[in-house]
Design an enzyme around this catalytic site. Structure first.
Site, PDB file in Angstrom:
ATOM      1  CG  HIS A  80      -2.035  -1.013   1.088  1.00 25.15           C
ATOM      2  ND1 HIS A  80      -2.918  -1.299   2.102  1.00 25.15           N
ATOM      3  CD2 HIS A  80      -2.390  -1.807   0.037  1.00 25.15           C
ATOM      4  CE1 HIS A  80      -3.784  -2.223   1.682  1.00 25.15           C
ATOM      5  NE2 HIS A  80      -3.477  -2.548   0.444  1.00 25.15           N
ATOM      6  CD  GLU A  82      -2.014   3.892   3.250  1.00 28.13           C
ATOM      7  OE1 GLU A  82      -1.668   3.278   2.222  1.00 28.13           O
ATOM      8  OE2 GLU A  82      -3.125   3.754   3.766  1.00 28.13           O
ATOM      9  CB  CYS A 106      -5.682  -1.328   5.304  1.00 31.71           C
ATOM     10  SG  CYS A 106      -3.939  -1.784   5.217  1.00 31.71           S
ATOM     11  CB  CYS A 109      -1.294   1.147   6.161  1.00 30.42           C
ATOM     12  SG  CYS A 109      -0.850   0.481   4.543  1.00 30.42           S
TER      13      CYS A 109
HETATM   14 ZN   LIG Z   1      -2.825  -0.389   3.813  1.00 27.81          ZN
END
Ligand SMILES: [Zn+2]
Length: 162
Positions: A80, A82, A106, A109
């Site tokens: 992801h 982040e 999420c 993250c």
């Molecule tokens: Zn994430």
């Protein structure tokens, strides 16, 4: 006397704009998320977007969302925005920084955000707020004292001819 411009980008527009521009680098056909990490004195420290790890080819690894074989879906491979932005930073500590991201982080993250010392998250979209992942993410950030709030859209349109 010539006065300074009045229609310059606000800090929030600037950093969310950079996050969204970063997301445009993603090769994911369904979801493009971008992220920008900023210091307390408004300096950009890192950026990221969702994609596969270095060496894992965008052309060979799967982008599919569904499939009988989970090994043929993107979920087990994609990193992801982040986490990428956190891992991309090699300037030392991110303690006290804030993170602009186009989609609410999420739970995975959130763990990385908390552990690297980021103290504030500014997100544009929270469309997965009903999912276990986002509920867990908020629970952890609440417990850890990481503040989060939604970016206030200004509806300014920026056209950049590239
Ligand atoms: Zn994430």
């Amino acid at each position: 006397m010539c006065e300074k411009r009045k229609d310059f980008l606000s800090w929030d527009e600037y950093f969310m704009g950079v996050a969204m521009l970063s997301g445009m680098r993603s090769k994911d056909p369904n979801t493009q998320v971008g992220c920008c990490i900023v210091s307390k004195d408004n300096k950009i420290l890192s950026m990221g977007y969702n994609g596969f790890p270095t060496g894992c080819s965008d052309d060979e690894f799967p982008w599919a969302r569904d499939g009988e074989d989970p090994l043929e879906t993107k979920y087990v491979y994609s990193t992801h925005s982040e986490l990428n932005a956190i891992l991309n930073y090699n300037g030392g500590s991110l303690a006290g920084a804030r993170l602009y991201v186009s989609l609410f982080p999420c739970n995975e993250c959130a763990k990385a955000i908390i552990q690297c010392g980021i103290r504030e998250v500014i997100y544009a979209n929270d469309k997965y707020s009903d999912t276990v992942s986002v509920i867990a993410s908020k629970r952890m950030m609440d417990a850890a004292g990481v503040k989060y709030h939604q970016y206030q859209k200004t509806d300014r349109e920026v056209m950049i001819r590239l």
